[in-house]
Design a protein around this motif. Structure first.
Motif, PDB file in Angstrom:
ATOM      1  N   ALA A   1      15.462  42.923  65.587  1.00 31.99           N
ATOM      2  CA  ALA A   1      16.829  43.173  66.066  1.00 31.99           C
ATOM      3  C   ALA A   1      17.381  42.019  66.895  1.00 31.99           C
ATOM      4  CB  ALA A   1      16.853  44.453  66.890  1.00 31.99           C
ATOM      5  N   ARG A   2      16.723  40.860  66.855  1.00 31.65           N
ATOM      6  CA  ARG A   2      17.054  39.782  67.790  1.00 31.65           C
ATOM      7  C   ARG A   2      18.490  39.291  67.654  1.00 31.65           C
ATOM      8  NH1 ARG A   2      13.805  38.070  63.818  1.00 31.65           N
ATOM      9  NH2 ARG A   2      14.452  36.312  62.506  1.00 31.65           N
ATOM     10  N   GLU A   3      19.085  39.350  66.485  1.00 34.77           N
ATOM     11  CA  GLU A   3      20.434  38.817  66.309  1.00 34.77           C
ATOM     12  C   GLU A   3      21.504  39.751  66.860  1.00 34.77           C
ATOM     13  OE1 GLU A   3      20.970  37.931  62.227  1.00 34.77           O
ATOM     14  OE2 GLU A   3      19.462  36.316  62.180  1.00 34.77           O
ATOM     15  N   ASP A   4      21.244  41.041  66.914  1.00 36.13           N
ATOM     16  CA  ASP A   4      22.274  42.014  67.277  1.00 36.13           C
ATOM     17  C   ASP A   4      21.971  42.794  68.550  1.00 36.13           C
ATOM     18  OD1 ASP A   4      23.802  41.669  64.712  1.00 36.13           O
ATOM     19  OD2 ASP A   4      21.935  42.428  63.870  1.00 36.13           O
ATOM     20  N   LEU A   5      20.743  42.742  69.034  1.00 38.09           N
ATOM     21  CA  LEU A   5      20.393  43.511  70.225  1.00 38.09           C
ATOM     22  C   LEU A   5      21.216  43.109  71.452  1.00 38.09           C
ATOM     23  CD1 LEU A   5      18.564  45.751  71.251  1.00 38.09           C
ATOM     24  CD2 LEU A   5      16.829  44.026  71.780  1.00 38.09           C
ATOM     25  N   PRO A   6      21.529  41.816  71.675  1.00 37.81           N
ATOM     26  CA  PRO A   6      22.392  41.494  72.816  1.00 37.81           C
ATOM     27  C   PRO A   6      23.745  42.183  72.764  1.00 37.81           C
ATOM     28  CG  PRO A   6      21.280  39.519  72.035  1.00 37.81           C
ATOM     29  CD  PRO A   6      20.991  40.588  71.034  1.00 37.81           C
ATOM     30  N   LEU A   7      24.326  42.329  71.581  1.00 40.67           N
ATOM     31  CA  LEU A   7      25.613  43.011  71.468  1.00 40.67           C
ATOM     32  C   LEU A   7      25.473  44.499  71.783  1.00 40.67           C
ATOM     33  CD1 LEU A   7      26.988  41.320  68.224  1.00 40.67           C
ATOM     34  CD2 LEU A   7      27.514  40.767  70.602  1.00 40.67           C
ATOM     35  N   VAL A   8      24.355  45.089  71.381  1.00 45.74           N
ATOM     36  CA  VAL A   8      24.115  46.485  71.725  1.00 45.74           C
ATOM     37  C   VAL A   8      24.021  46.646  73.238  1.00 45.74           C
ATOM     38  CG1 VAL A   8      22.485  48.409  71.495  1.00 45.74           C
ATOM     39  CG2 VAL A   8      22.985  46.960  69.524  1.00 45.74           C
ATOM     40  N   PHE A   9      23.348  45.711  73.899  1.00 50.09           N
ATOM     41  CA  PHE A   9      23.201  45.798  75.351  1.00 50.09           C
ATOM     42  C   PHE A   9      24.532  45.555  76.066  1.00 50.09           C
ATOM     43  CE2 PHE A   9      18.476  45.423  76.590  1.00 50.09           C
ATOM     44  CZ  PHE A   9      18.146  46.389  75.644  1.00 50.09           C
ATOM     45  N   VAL A  10      25.400  44.723  75.506  1.00 50.76           N
ATOM     46  CA  VAL A  10      26.724  44.532  76.093  1.00 50.76           C
ATOM     47  C   VAL A  10      27.511  45.838  76.055  1.00 50.76           C
ATOM     48  CG1 VAL A  10      28.960  43.428  75.744  1.00 50.76           C
ATOM     49  CG2 VAL A  10      26.894  42.060  75.675  1.00 50.76           C
ATOM     50  N   GLY A  11      27.485  46.512  74.904  1.00 48.48           N
ATOM     51  CA  GLY A  11      28.160  47.800  74.808  1.00 48.48           C
ATOM     52  C   GLY A  11      27.576  48.823  75.756  1.00 48.48           C
ATOM     53  N   SER A  12      26.253  48.843  75.854  1.00 45.18           N
ATOM     54  CA  SER A  12      25.591  49.777  76.759  1.00 45.18           C
ATOM     55  C   SER A  12      25.956  49.506  78.206  1.00 45.18           C
ATOM     56  CB  SER A  12      24.074  49.685  76.563  1.00 45.18           C
ATOM     57  OG  SER A  12      23.392  50.489  77.497  1.00 45.18           O
ATOM     58  N   ALA A  13      26.026  48.228  78.598  1.00 48.57           N
ATOM     59  CA  ALA A  13      26.414  47.883  79.967  1.00 48.57           C
ATOM     60  C   ALA A  13      27.840  48.323  80.255  1.00 48.57           C
ATOM     61  CB  ALA A  13      26.266  46.376  80.178  1.00 48.57           C
ATOM     62  N   SER A  14      28.730  48.180  79.284  1.00 52.60           N
ATOM     63  CA  SER A  14      30.106  48.608  79.474  1.00 52.60           C
ATOM     64  C   SER A  14      30.188  50.113  79.677  1.00 52.60           C
ATOM     65  CB  SER A  14      30.951  48.193  78.265  1.00 52.60           C
ATOM     66  OG  SER A  14      30.923  46.787  78.081  1.00 52.60           O
ATOM     67  N   LEU A  15      29.416  50.868  78.906  1.00 53.16           N
ATOM     68  CA  LEU A  15      29.402  52.322  79.073  1.00 53.16           C
ATOM     69  C   LEU A  15      28.934  52.710  80.468  1.00 53.16           C
ATOM     70  CD1 LEU A  15      27.858  53.626  75.713  1.00 53.16           C
ATOM     71  CD2 LEU A  15      30.257  53.350  76.327  1.00 53.16           C
ATOM     72  N   ALA A  16      27.851  52.074  80.932  1.00 50.51           N
ATOM     73  CA  ALA A  16      27.268  52.450  82.214  1.00 50.51           C
ATOM     74  C   ALA A  16      28.216  52.142  83.365  1.00 50.51           C
ATOM     75  CB  ALA A  16      25.940  51.710  82.405  1.00 50.51           C
ATOM     76  N   ALA A  17      28.754  50.920  83.411  1.00 50.29           N
ATOM     77  CA  ALA A  17      29.621  50.532  84.518  1.00 50.29           C
ATOM     78  C   ALA A  17      30.919  51.319  84.506  1.00 50.29           C
ATOM     79  CB  ALA A  17      29.903  49.035  84.453  1.00 50.29           C
ATOM     80  N   ALA A  18      31.506  51.481  83.325  1.00 51.18           N
ATOM     81  CA  ALA A  18      32.754  52.239  83.237  1.00 51.18           C
ATOM     82  C   ALA A  18      32.535  53.704  83.595  1.00 51.18           C
ATOM     83  CB  ALA A  18      33.334  52.116  81.833  1.00 51.18           C
ATOM     84  N   GLY A  19      31.443  54.277  83.125  1.00 50.05           N
ATOM     85  CA  GLY A  19      31.159  55.670  83.459  1.00 50.05           C
ATOM     86  C   GLY A  19      30.998  55.875  84.948  1.00 50.05           C
ATOM     87  N   LEU A  20      30.275  54.978  85.610  1.00 52.16           N
ATOM     88  CA  LEU A  20      30.085  55.101  87.056  1.00 52.16           C
ATOM     89  C   LEU A  20      31.408  54.948  87.802  1.00 52.16           C
ATOM     90  CD1 LEU A  20      28.134  55.426  89.406  1.00 52.16           C
ATOM     91  CD2 LEU A  20      27.747  52.954  89.352  1.00 52.16           C
TER      92      LEU A  20
END
Length: 360
Positions: free
Chosen positions: A208-227
């Motif tokens: 998943a090395r090519e796309d995992l950073p993009l998944v983590f960017v989306g996940s970070a956005s969810l976490a910060a926005a949710g908080l």
């Protein structure tokens, strides 16, 4: 006969049939000695029952660190947004969230390392080819900017009662640039852990090395926005709602693209057992949170509940990805079959005269 510690892992040898005089029995029609085969049938096993790829010694503290790094990075971006648009409550809450997440994440990292000085030792030098070394410096630089911003906010919340003296003016002067500096390192902090995971021989993470950073960017956005949606009044949470919607779309799309680009055999680990259930529920909670933001993001209770769903989605994404990778090291099939598929693909492409393939 020599004896070593590795003898305990050797498969038992089949008993040898002997005559009373010590000679081996000859089989059947006198065509020579017939001895039982000691070569097992071909199967996806490993040497002496060991894993082909050694699993990393990472547990829940690292999963917590992965999650909190995303919270910290996304919160710093929201803090800068509040700073630039005059949303004082959003700025304050996001800055405090960034510092709290950084501190708790660093504590989780130290728990995994075992001793605090091990983290400090990683700052003795910088190695650009090591994601862990670069990530340590990113964390230190981000924490410095987030700390200055949070200290200024805490002093302001106490009515300037902190015993700072002449340093208060310096702190106020550094507050704005420190917010920009933390935002500059926010994205690297959110994604470097994805690079750290994929820069290994772990079958799932490496695939998943090519796309995992993009998944983590989306996940970070969810976490910060949710908080932010939980802690900030809806009249100032407009940037958080926008970040939440972008995060939902980004994570869902990036996850689908990641699975499509992975070897189908390795992608199975994202849908099986506990990791599969975590990632499935992460997707459901992300959709629920996104729908809540669209339909009721301007109502306080709905916004807070949507924020809880988005936080849960981000947590499950990080835990699910981590545990899927750990599970992929348990079965040699996830290492061997993708290697054979890649070899076959290179041969179909006519690449047969290099160090990986040879012509038949």
């Amino acid at each position: 006969m020599t004896v070593s510690d590795f003898d305990d892992y050797r498969p038992p040898e089949p008993p040898h049939s002997r005559k009373r005089d010590g000679k081996r029995r000859r089989g059947g029609s006198g065509q020579g000695r017939v001895e039982p085969s000691v070569v097992p049938d071909v199967a996806f096993t490993s040497y002496y029952g060991r894993s082909v790829v050694k699993p990393p010694p990472w547990g829940n503290p690292i999963a917590v660190y992965l999650f909190l790094g995303g919270v910290a990075g996304g919160s710093a971006l929201l803090g800068l947004g509040g700073q630039m648009t005059g949303r004082l409550i959003l700025r304050r809450n996001s800055r405090l969230a960034a510092l709290a997440a950084t501190g708790a994440g660093a504590a989780a990292l130290v728990v995994d390392l075992g001793r605090p000085e091990r983290f400090l030792n990683m700052l003795r030098t910088i190695k650009l080819t090591s994601p862990m070394s670069v990530g340590s410096w990113i964390l230190a630089a981000f924490g410095t900017g987030a700390g200055v911003c949070a200290a200024s906010e805490i002093d302001r919340m106490t009515g300037s009662r902190l015993p700072l003296g002449p340093l208060r003016r310096v702190l106020r002067g550094l507050e704005g640039p420190a917010g920009v500096e933390a935002a500059v390192f926010a994205a690297p902090l959110s994604v470097y852990t994805a690079v750290l995971l994929s820069d290994t021989a772990n079958p799932t993470w490496n695939a998943a090395r090519e796309d995992l950073p993009l998944v983590f960017v989306g996940s970070a956005s969810l976490a910060a926005a949710g908080l932010a949606m939980i802690t900030t009044p809806v009249k100032e949470a407009g940037p958080a709602r926008t970040m939440a919607l972008l995060g939902v779309a980004g994570e869902l799309i990036a996850t689908r693209v990641m699975e499509r680009n992975m070897d189908p055999v390795v992608a199975e680990t994202l849908h099986q057992d506990a990791p599969g259930r975590m990632l499935a529920w992460s997707e459901r909670l992300a959709v629920i949170g996104g729908v809540g933001v669209l339909l009721g993001g301007r109502h306080r209770l709905t916004a807070a509940l949507s924020g809880v769903a988005l936080l849960g989605a981000s947590v499950l994404t990080r835990f699910g990805i981590l545990r899927a990778g750990l599970r992929s090291t348990e079965d040699p099939r996830y290492t061997i079959e993708p290697q054979k598929n890649r070899l076959a693909a290179r041969r179909r492409a006519g690449i047969v005269h290099d160090s990986i393939t040879t012509s038949d």
